[in-house]
Design a protein around this motif. Sequence first.
Motif, PDB file in Angstrom:
ATOM      1  N   ILE A  37       0.841  -1.318   0.091  1.00 13.04           N
ATOM      2  CA  ILE A  37      -0.165   0.045   0.099  1.00 13.04           C
ATOM      3  C   ILE A  37       0.926   1.312   0.221  1.00 13.04           C
ATOM      4  O   ILE A  37       0.474   2.165  -0.625  1.00 13.04           O
ATOM      5  CB  ILE A  37      -0.901  -0.233   1.292  1.00 13.04           C
ATOM      6  N   VAL A  38       2.040   1.287   0.573  1.00 12.61           N
ATOM      7  CA  VAL A  38       2.652   2.369   0.832  1.00 12.61           C
ATOM      8  C   VAL A  38       3.530   2.474  -0.696  1.00 12.61           C
ATOM      9  O   VAL A  38       3.364   3.580  -1.151  1.00 12.61           O
ATOM     10  CB  VAL A  38       4.158   2.139   1.771  1.00 12.61           C
ATOM     11  N   HIS A  39       3.914   1.247  -1.206  1.00 13.00           N
ATOM     12  CA  HIS A  39       4.349   1.491  -2.682  1.00 13.00           C
ATOM     13  C   HIS A  39       3.154   2.222  -3.498  1.00 13.00           C
ATOM     14  O   HIS A  39       3.757   3.024  -4.559  1.00 13.00           O
ATOM     15  CB  HIS A  39       4.846   0.338  -3.049  1.00 13.00           C
ATOM     16  N   GLY A  64       1.165   4.149  -2.584  1.00 18.19           N
ATOM     17  CA  GLY A  64       0.902   5.679  -2.497  1.00 18.19           C
ATOM     18  C   GLY A  64       2.033   6.299  -3.142  1.00 18.19           C
ATOM     19  O   GLY A  64       1.827   7.419  -3.567  1.00 18.19           O
ATOM     20  N   VAL A  65       3.559   5.789  -3.135  1.00 18.48           N
ATOM     21  CA  VAL A  65       4.493   6.436  -3.632  1.00 18.48           C
ATOM     22  C   VAL A  65       4.305   6.561  -5.269  1.00 18.48           C
ATOM     23  O   VAL A  65       4.457   7.534  -5.714  1.00 18.48           O
ATOM     24  CB  VAL A  65       5.655   5.672  -3.495  1.00 18.48           C
ATOM     25  N   VAL A  66       3.836   5.523  -5.854  1.00 18.89           N
ATOM     26  CA  VAL A  66       3.164   5.514  -7.370  1.00 18.89           C
ATOM     27  C   VAL A  66       2.221   6.648  -7.656  1.00 18.89           C
ATOM     28  O   VAL A  66       2.579   7.539  -8.443  1.00 18.89           O
ATOM     29  CB  VAL A  66       2.797   4.204  -7.698  1.00 18.89           C
ATOM     30  N   VAL A  67       1.393   6.844  -6.531  1.00 16.26           N
ATOM     31  CA  VAL A  67       0.454   7.875  -6.905  1.00 16.26           C
ATOM     32  C   VAL A  67       0.988   9.098  -6.582  1.00 16.26           C
ATOM     33  O   VAL A  67       0.717  10.126  -7.502  1.00 16.26           O
ATOM     34  CB  VAL A  67      -0.683   7.655  -6.081  1.00 16.26           C
ATOM     35  N   ILE A  68       1.964   9.508  -5.900  1.00 13.97           N
ATOM     36  CA  ILE A  68       2.631  10.651  -5.731  1.00 13.97           C
ATOM     37  C   ILE A  68       3.489  10.840  -6.832  1.00 13.97           C
ATOM     38  O   ILE A  68       3.330  12.113  -7.226  1.00 13.97           O
ATOM     39  CB  ILE A  68       3.627  10.603  -4.495  1.00 13.97           C
ATOM     40  N   MET A  69       4.070   9.903  -7.493  1.00 10.83           N
ATOM     41  CA  MET A  69       4.768  10.177  -8.592  1.00 10.83           C
ATOM     42  C   MET A  69       3.896  10.691  -9.904  1.00 10.83           C
ATOM     43  O   MET A  69       4.370  11.472 -10.649  1.00 10.83           O
ATOM     44  CB  MET A  69       5.497   8.906  -9.078  1.00 10.83           C
ATOM     45  N   VAL A  70       2.812  10.153  -9.900  1.00 12.58           N
ATOM     46  CA  VAL A  70       1.692  10.559 -10.987  1.00 12.58           C
ATOM     47  C   VAL A  70       1.359  11.947 -10.567  1.00 12.58           C
ATOM     48  O   VAL A  70       1.287  12.857 -11.719  1.00 12.58           O
ATOM     49  CB  VAL A  70       0.505   9.529 -10.956  1.00 12.58           C
ATOM     50  N   GLY A  71       1.407  12.237  -9.690  1.00 14.84           N
ATOM     51  CA  GLY A  71       0.813  13.698  -9.177  1.00 14.84           C
ATOM     52  C   GLY A  71       2.091  14.633  -9.618  1.00 14.84           C
ATOM     53  O   GLY A  71       1.808  15.701 -10.313  1.00 14.84           O
ATOM     54  N   PHE A  79      -1.759   5.554   5.193  1.00 17.85           N
ATOM     55  CA  PHE A  79      -2.630   4.505   5.570  1.00 17.85           C
ATOM     56  C   PHE A  79      -1.691   3.022   5.575  1.00 17.85           C
ATOM     57  O   PHE A  79      -1.815   2.418   6.456  1.00 17.85           O
ATOM     58  CB  PHE A  79      -3.610   4.479   4.560  1.00 17.85           C
ATOM     59  N   GLY A  80      -0.809   2.916   4.308  1.00 17.59           N
ATOM     60  CA  GLY A  80      -0.015   1.873   4.220  1.00 17.59           C
ATOM     61  C   GLY A  80       0.873   1.679   5.278  1.00 17.59           C
ATOM     62  O   GLY A  80       0.756   0.637   6.175  1.00 17.59           O
ATOM     63  N   THR A  81       1.457   2.522   5.868  1.00 23.24           N
ATOM     64  CA  THR A  81       2.368   2.722   7.035  1.00 23.24           C
ATOM     65  C   THR A  81       1.560   2.280   8.235  1.00 23.24           C
ATOM     66  O   THR A  81       2.149   1.397   8.977  1.00 23.24           O
ATOM     67  CB  THR A  81       3.182   4.303   7.366  1.00 23.24           C
ATOM     68  N   LEU A  82       0.325   2.729   8.596  1.00 22.21           N
ATOM     69  CA  LEU A  82      -0.297   2.421   9.653  1.00 22.21           C
ATOM     70  C   LEU A  82      -0.705   0.987   9.764  1.00 22.21           C
ATOM     71  O   LEU A  82      -0.593   0.397  10.767  1.00 22.21           O
ATOM     72  CB  LEU A  82      -1.599   3.373   9.755  1.00 22.21           C
ATOM     73  N   VAL A  83      -0.997   0.586   8.503  1.00 21.53           N
ATOM     74  CA  VAL A  83      -1.362  -0.944   8.270  1.00 21.53           C
ATOM     75  C   VAL A  83      -0.127  -1.721   8.550  1.00 21.53           C
ATOM     76  O   VAL A  83      -0.220  -2.815   9.541  1.00 21.53           O
ATOM     77  CB  VAL A  83      -1.869  -1.141   6.855  1.00 21.53           C
ATOM     78  N   ALA A  84       1.082  -1.292   8.180  1.00 21.74           N
ATOM     79  CA  ALA A  84       2.196  -2.092   8.394  1.00 21.74           C
ATOM     80  C   ALA A  84       2.668  -2.202   9.805  1.00 21.74           C
ATOM     81  O   ALA A  84       3.438  -2.930  10.216  1.00 21.74           O
ATOM     82  CB  ALA A  84       3.294  -1.535   7.569  1.00 21.74           C
ATOM     83  N   LEU A  85       2.258  -1.095  10.624  1.00 23.80           N
ATOM     84  CA  LEU A  85       2.429  -1.092  11.967  1.00 23.80           C
ATOM     85  C   LEU A  85       1.816  -1.798  12.821  1.00 23.80           C
ATOM     86  O   LEU A  85       1.879  -2.274  14.027  1.00 23.80           O
ATOM     87  CB  LEU A  85       2.340   0.450  12.594  1.00 23.80           C
ATOM     88  N   VAL A  86       0.560  -2.279  12.346  1.00 19.40           N
ATOM     89  CA  VAL A  86      -0.434  -2.923  13.056  1.00 19.40           C
ATOM     90  C   VAL A  86       0.024  -4.465  13.132  1.00 19.40           C
ATOM     91  O   VAL A  86       0.611  -5.087  12.085  1.00 19.40           O
ATOM     92  CB  VAL A  86      -1.856  -3.057  12.230  1.00 19.40           C
ATOM     93  N   PRO A  87       0.088  -5.017  14.107  1.00 16.80           N
ATOM     94  CA  PRO A  87       0.368  -6.444  14.357  1.00 16.80           C
ATOM     95  C   PRO A  87      -0.435  -7.412  13.514  1.00 16.80           C
ATOM     96  O   PRO A  87      -1.408  -7.252  13.094  1.00 16.80           O
ATOM     97  CB  PRO A  87       0.264  -6.989  15.734  1.00 16.80           C
TER      98      PRO A  87
END
Lengths: 148, 707
Positions: B535-537, B539-546, B668-676
Motif C-alpha cells: 500500500i505504501v508503494h 501511495g508512492v506511485v500515486v505521488i509520482m503520478v501527481g 494508511f499503508g504505513t499504519l497498516v504495516a504498523l499493526v500486528p
Amino acid sequence: MKRILLALVLCSSLVAIAADDDRYSDLGNKIQCSCGCGQILIKCNHVGCPSSDAMIRQLRTALNNYSNDEDVLNWFRRSYGMTIVVAPSTHGFELTIWILPIVLAAVGLLLLFLVTRRWRSEAAPVGVVQIDPKLEELRKRARKETEL
Amino acid sequence: MPLIGSFCLLFALVLSAYCFVVGIWALASGHPVASRLGETARRAGMATFIAVAVSALALVWAALNNDFSLAYILHHTNRDLPTAYKLAALWSGQEGSLLFWALLLSAYGFVLRLRYKVDPRLTAYASVVLAGIQVFFLALVNFGGNPFGVMDTVRADGLGLNPLLQYPEMVIHPPMLYLGYVGMSVPFAFGLAALIMKYPGEKWIHITRRWTMVAWLFLTCGIILGGHWAYGVLGWGGYWGWDPVEIASFLPWISATAFLHSVMMQEKRGMMKKWNVWLIFITFLLSIFGTLLTRSGLVQSVHAFAQSNIGVWFYIFLAVCFVVCGFFFIKNYSHLKSENTLDSLVSRESSFLLNNVVLLFACIAFLCGTLFPILTEFVKGYKISVGPPYFNALAVPIGLFLLFLTGVGPLLAWRMTSFASIRRNFAAPAVFAVVVAIVLIALGLRPWALGATGPFLHWDYLPSWLTRTLKPLAWVDSDYSFTLTALTLAAFVIGIIALEFYRGGRVLQHKLGTNLFGAMYWLTRRNTRRYGGYIVHFGVVVIMVGLAGATFNKDKEQEMGLGSKMQIGNYELIGQKYTEDDLPNYESQAAILDVYQHGKFLSTLYPALVVYKASQQPDHKVAIRSTLKEDLYVVYEGKNPDTDQPIIKAIVNPLVSWLWIGWLITVFGTLVALVPNAAQLKSPVSMPSLIQARPGERAFEPVGAAK
C-alpha cells in the motif's frame, strides 16, 4: 506571390517567437530573483517585489543581445553576482558538481560489483541436487493451488 | 511562570546528565549496587520528560497570557494573534523550537524507558545513548538559546508571528517534521546500543522497526505538509523548490527509507549488518545536520526563519557523534559479520542492494549540491547558488529508477528467482504498462513531436558533427519523455501490486469462503507488513503520478478590472468585485472572481492579499479550485501602482491532487504495516535462542545469532 512571402515571414517569425519563448523559459528558470525571496525569477510573484519586473525585462533584452545562453547567464552574473544563477556553470570548477554524480554513480556501481563478486565467491558451492519426484509433485500442486 | 520554566529547564539538564553518567557507570560496573543505580538513572530519564514538559508549558502559558516581558514571546506573538498560532509560537522561533526538540526527545525517551521490559539491558544502553543526546539539547537550550530570556522594558504588544507561519498547516507541519527528526534518535540509540553491547541476534531490529517506521511516517507527513503549506501560502504555484532546508528534511528521509528496506536483509538473512548500522547512524546525523542548516544560517534559505551562532554547538555534537559511532564500529567490527552471502544476482537481496545504492547515491548527490556553494566559496573565494536545474536533473532519473525497483523488487524471491517466475509475475503488468503507454501516446503525449529538450544533452559542448547527429534525439531527456516514462512505470507497478493482492486474495477466498475483497482484507491482516508495504508503494506511485503532472503546468498573469476576463486552459475567469477588509490581526484586499468552463459557471474564488498589522508584512491568501484532474490556482498579486488595477495570476496545475492523495495512501499503508499480524496478535517478541539439537545433530542457530 506577395501572400506567400507574407505567410513565410509570418511562419518564420512564429518559429522565432517560439524559440525565444523556450529560451526565456529555460534561462528564466536558471536565474533567481535578486530580492532575497529565493524564488526562480520567472516564478517570483510576491507582492511589491522590487526586482523581478526589472530583471525579467533585462532577461528579454539579454536574450535579444546574446545568441549564446551562457552569455546571457554571464551577463546576469556580472550584474548581480555569482549567486544569481542557480544552475551551476558547465565550465571551470563548477563543472565538478555536474561530474560528481556521474563519478558517484560509477563508484556506487563498482562497489556493488565488488561486493556481489565477493559474496558470490564466498558462497558455498551448491552441488547439483537430484530432485525428488515426490517433492516436485507437491511443489507443482502448491503452485497450482496458490496460482503462483 | 517563566521562572518555573527556566528552573525546570536547568533541572531537566541535571536529570538527563545524571541518567547519562550514572547509566554508563551502572552498565560498565560490576558493583552490587549497579543495577539499583541503573534503575535510578532510568527514572531520572523519565523525570526529564516531566521537567521539560513543565518548561514547555510555561512558555506556552506565557504566550497565551501575552507575557511580553519574555523576549521570545515579544518577538513571536502579539495580542491579536489567534490562540492556535500562539500555541505554535513554541516552535516558531529558534529558542522555542530547540525546547520543542528537547521536549519530543524526552517524550520518546519516556516511552522507551517505560517499556524497558521488552529487553532491560538493551533498553538501558539505548537509554544512556538517548540521555547523551538529551544532555546536548538541554545544554543548548539552557546556555545557547534560552527561551526564557527577559526584556529590560516590557512593551504593550508583541511584534507578531511571521505571516508565512500564520497558516493552519504551520500548526502541524513543524511538529510532524520534528517528530520525524527526533524520532530517528530512537533507532539510532538502539543501533548504537546493540553495537556497543555486541547484542546477539536481530531482536533489536524487531524492537526498533516500529520506532523507525513511526519516525519515517512523521517525517513523510512533515515533508508533504511542508509542500502543501508552500503550495497554499507562498503563492508561486509549486510545492517543492529544492531549498537547502527542504533538502535537509529530505536527506534523513532517504536514508531512513534505505534503512527500512535493507534492514529486511538483516532480519531474514543476517546480511548487510555493517551497512545497516551506518545507515541508521547516517540517518540520525543527517537529522541533526538538518537542524543545523535550519538554525545556523550555514546556507541561504527562505526557510531559515531563525538564525544565530549556535552552529558551532552542532558542529561539535556532530563530530562527537561521528567519532563515537566510528569508534564502536571499529571496536566491534567482527560482531557485524554477514551470516549469509548473495546466492544470485536475480534475487530480493540484489534488488534491496540496488535500491540502497541508488538511495544513498541520491542522498550524497543532494548533499553535495546543498553544500557545493560553501565548497566553491572555500576553493574559489566566491559563493554560487545550486538550485532546481541541478536537483531536478538528478532527481528525475533517480525517481524513475526507484519507481521501477518499487515494482520489481517485492516480486523477486529471496536467494534466487527463476526466469519462469519472472515471466509469471511480470508479464501481465508489463503488458498493462505497454497498453497505458500506447493510450498516452494516442492521447497526444508524444515527446518527439512536442519539441522540448531536457537538461542532460548540452549540445554546445559536443563536437559539431556529433551535435548534428544527435539533434533529432533532443526530445529523449525532455520533461515529456520523463512524464511518459513515469506514467508507464506507474502503470507497471500498479499492475504488479494489484496482481499481488488479487492472487493472494484468490487463494484466501477459497479457504475462507468469502468474497474477493473480504479475502484481500484478511490477506492484509495476516501479513500487515508485506501488504502494508504494498500500500505504501502504491501511495508512492500515486505521488509520482501527481509529480508527473507538473510537466503540463500553465500560468498567466494580467490586470483584471471589474468585468475583465482571463482565459487559461479551459477556464475563464471574470472579475466580479474587489473588496477591502480590516480585521484585528490584519488588513486585506480580495478579489471575487467567477470561474467558468466552456461557458458553464463552476465556482467563485476569493484570492486575497493581507497585510499583518503587527509586522506590516504582506502575504497571499491563495484561492484554489481543486479537482482530481487539475487545480486552478489563483493569486491576487496586488494593484498596479500606475493603473490602480488589480493584478491576478492564475496557474493550472494538472494532477496535483494526486500528490496529496498519494500521501494519504502512504500514511494508511504505513499504519497498516504498523499493526500486528492477525495471527500473531498475542505472540510477544521472543529472544532468539539456540534450538536444542538432538544428540549427533548440529544445533540450529537463528539468523543473526552469529557473533
